[in-house]
Design a protein around this motif. Structure first.
Motif, PDB file in Angstrom:
ATOM      1  N   ILE A  23      30.070  34.054  35.597  1.00  0.00           N
ATOM      2  CA  ILE A  23      30.114  34.380  37.019  1.00  0.00           C
ATOM      3  C   ILE A  23      31.226  35.402  37.200  1.00  0.00           C
ATOM      4  O   ILE A  23      32.379  35.117  36.892  1.00  0.00           O
ATOM      5  N   GLU A  24      30.875  36.578  37.681  1.00  0.00           N
ATOM      6  CA  GLU A  24      31.873  37.600  37.972  1.00  0.00           C
ATOM      7  C   GLU A  24      32.019  37.724  39.480  1.00  0.00           C
ATOM      8  O   GLU A  24      31.061  37.489  40.225  1.00  0.00           O
ATOM      9  N   GLY A  25      33.211  38.079  39.916  1.00  0.00           N
ATOM     10  CA  GLY A  25      33.403  38.248  41.348  1.00  0.00           C
ATOM     11  C   GLY A  25      34.819  38.624  41.705  1.00  0.00           C
ATOM     12  O   GLY A  25      35.642  38.918  40.846  1.00  0.00           O
ATOM     13  N   ARG A  26      35.080  38.584  43.014  1.00  0.00           N
ATOM     14  CA  ARG A  26      36.412  38.851  43.548  1.00  0.00           C
ATOM     15  C   ARG A  26      36.969  37.541  44.076  1.00  0.00           C
ATOM     16  O   ARG A  26      36.302  36.836  44.826  1.00  0.00           O
ATOM     17  N   ALA A  27      38.184  37.258  43.666  1.00  0.00           N
ATOM     18  CA  ALA A  27      38.812  35.976  44.002  1.00  0.00           C
ATOM     19  C   ALA A  27      39.945  36.160  44.995  1.00  0.00           C
ATOM     20  O   ALA A  27      40.721  37.109  44.912  1.00  0.00           O
ATOM     21  N   ALA A  78      26.199  29.966  49.630  1.00  0.00           N
ATOM     22  CA  ALA A  78      27.300  30.771  50.165  1.00  0.00           C
ATOM     23  C   ALA A  78      27.675  31.925  49.242  1.00  0.00           C
ATOM     24  O   ALA A  78      28.433  32.809  49.639  1.00  0.00           O
ATOM     25  N   GLY A  79      27.181  31.895  47.998  1.00  0.00           N
ATOM     26  CA  GLY A  79      27.556  32.927  47.035  1.00  0.00           C
ATOM     27  C   GLY A  79      29.001  32.831  46.605  1.00  0.00           C
ATOM     28  O   GLY A  79      29.650  33.836  46.329  1.00  0.00           O
ATOM     29  N   VAL A  80      29.495  31.578  46.496  1.00  0.00           N
ATOM     30  CA  VAL A  80      30.907  31.346  46.211  1.00  0.00           C
ATOM     31  C   VAL A  80      31.065  30.341  45.070  1.00  0.00           C
ATOM     32  O   VAL A  80      30.382  29.317  45.033  1.00  0.00           O
ATOM     33  N   ALA A  81      31.982  30.647  44.163  1.00  0.00           N
ATOM     34  CA  ALA A  81      32.419  29.695  43.139  1.00  0.00           C
ATOM     35  C   ALA A  81      33.857  29.313  43.476  1.00  0.00           C
ATOM     36  O   ALA A  81      34.598  30.113  44.062  1.00  0.00           O
ATOM     37  N   ARG A  82      34.224  28.088  43.125  1.00  0.00           N
ATOM     38  CA  ARG A  82      35.570  27.597  43.459  1.00  0.00           C
ATOM     39  C   ARG A  82      36.233  26.947  42.256  1.00  0.00           C
ATOM     40  O   ARG A  82      35.582  26.215  41.511  1.00  0.00           O
ATOM     41  N   VAL A  83      37.526  27.198  42.133  1.00  0.00           N
ATOM     42  CA  VAL A  83      38.370  26.579  41.114  1.00  0.00           C
ATOM     43  C   VAL A  83      39.570  25.994  41.841  1.00  0.00           C
ATOM     44  O   VAL A  83      40.224  26.700  42.616  1.00  0.00           O
ATOM     45  N   ALA A 142      41.078  39.623  43.677  1.00  0.00           N
ATOM     46  CA  ALA A 142      41.270  39.999  42.280  1.00  0.00           C
ATOM     47  C   ALA A 142      39.938  39.919  41.540  1.00  0.00           C
ATOM     48  O   ALA A 142      39.172  38.978  41.749  1.00  0.00           O
ATOM     49  N   PRO A 143      39.664  40.873  40.652  1.00  0.00           N
ATOM     50  CA  PRO A 143      38.463  40.748  39.831  1.00  0.00           C
ATOM     51  C   PRO A 143      38.662  39.622  38.819  1.00  0.00           C
ATOM     52  O   PRO A 143      39.705  39.551  38.163  1.00  0.00           O
ATOM     53  N   VAL A 144      37.687  38.724  38.734  1.00  0.00           N
ATOM     54  CA  VAL A 144      37.772  37.586  37.818  1.00  0.00           C
ATOM     55  C   VAL A 144      36.409  37.336  37.176  1.00  0.00           C
ATOM     56  O   VAL A 144      35.390  37.837  37.651  1.00  0.00           O
ATOM     57  N   GLU A 204      38.906  30.997  45.381  1.00  0.00           N
ATOM     58  CA  GLU A 204      37.554  31.144  45.906  1.00  0.00           C
ATOM     59  C   GLU A 204      37.006  32.502  45.462  1.00  0.00           C
ATOM     60  O   GLU A 204      37.593  33.545  45.766  1.00  0.00           O
ATOM     61  N   ILE A 205      35.917  32.455  44.744  1.00  0.00           N
ATOM     62  CA  ILE A 205      35.349  33.650  44.127  1.00  0.00           C
ATOM     63  C   ILE A 205      34.052  34.021  44.830  1.00  0.00           C
ATOM     64  O   ILE A 205      33.098  33.237  44.831  1.00  0.00           O
ATOM     65  N   THR A 206      34.014  35.202  45.411  1.00  0.00           N
ATOM     66  CA  THR A 206      32.771  35.730  45.964  1.00  0.00           C
ATOM     67  C   THR A 206      31.999  36.332  44.797  1.00  0.00           C
ATOM     68  O   THR A 206      32.465  37.285  44.163  1.00  0.00           O
ATOM     69  N   VAL A 207      30.853  35.760  44.510  1.00  0.00           N
ATOM     70  CA  VAL A 207      30.079  36.152  43.329  1.00  0.00           C
ATOM     71  C   VAL A 207      29.476  37.539  43.528  1.00  0.00           C
ATOM     72  O   VAL A 207      28.820  37.807  44.536  1.00  0.00           O
ATOM     73  N   THR A 208      29.719  38.403  42.540  1.00  0.00           N
ATOM     74  CA  THR A 208      29.137  39.746  42.572  1.00  0.00           C
ATOM     75  C   THR A 208      28.104  39.960  41.469  1.00  0.00           C
ATOM     76  O   THR A 208      27.247  40.822  41.580  1.00  0.00           O
ATOM     77  N   ARG A 209      28.187  39.153  40.405  1.00  0.00           N
ATOM     78  CA  ARG A 209      27.249  39.311  39.290  1.00  0.00           C
ATOM     79  C   ARG A 209      27.169  38.026  38.491  1.00  0.00           C
ATOM     80  O   ARG A 209      28.160  37.340  38.317  1.00  0.00           O
ATOM     81  N   LEU A 210      25.977  37.723  38.017  1.00  0.00           N
ATOM     82  CA  LEU A 210      25.761  36.624  37.085  1.00  0.00           C
ATOM     83  C   LEU A 210      25.190  37.206  35.793  1.00  0.00           C
ATOM     84  O   LEU A 210      24.298  38.046  35.828  1.00  0.00           O
TER      85      LEU A 210
END
Length: 129
Positions: free
Chosen positions: A82-86, A42-47, A67-69, A119-125
């Motif tokens: 893991i960088e992305g928008r949360a 899904a290209g998603v990280a979760r906290v 938010a950029p996280v 929920e973070i949509t991953v934009t870069r690893l």
């Protein structure tokens, strides 16, 4: 690195604590320890966290664009950022899915009626695995 890299998937199945960096209103970083799960398909990280936590409030304040996280995990010389928008999710289905994934990687989370999901949509690893 990309989400299809088996080294990324393997590292994210191992038990590592991470840090989550969000931004305060003044632009300074707020860094806290968290557990994180990655859904490469899904290209998603979760906290998971309480809705009243500062990290949840920082993400909520960013609005629907997110938010950029950054989430960073380290194990000796191996590391992954893991960088992305949360965005913040509070619906029961999203929370239950995040709790299930958290339990697979860490342990069953304690009950928390005010739990939400970052929920973070991953934009870069970035990393060295």
């Amino acid at each position: 690195m990309d989400l299809g890299d088996e080294r990324v998937a393997r590292f994210c199945r191992e038990r590592h604590l991470a840090t989550l960096t969000t931004l305060r209103a003044d632009g300074t970083p707020h860094v806290v320890p968290v557990g994180v799960t990655l859904d490469p398909a899904a290209g998603v990280a979760r906290v998971i966290t309480s809705g009243t936590s500062r990290k949840a409030r920082h993400v909520a304040a960013a609005g629907p664009d997110g938010a950029p996280v950054a989430v960073c995990q380290v194990d000796g010389r191996r590391w992954l950022t893991i960088e992305g928008r949360a965005v913040l999710r509070s619906d029961p289905e999203s929370v239950a899915e995040a709790e299930r994934r958290y339990a697979e990687r860490y342990r069953t989370p304690r009950p928390n009626p005010s739990r939400v999901v970052i929920e973070i949509t991953v934009t870069r690893l970035l990393g060295g695995l």
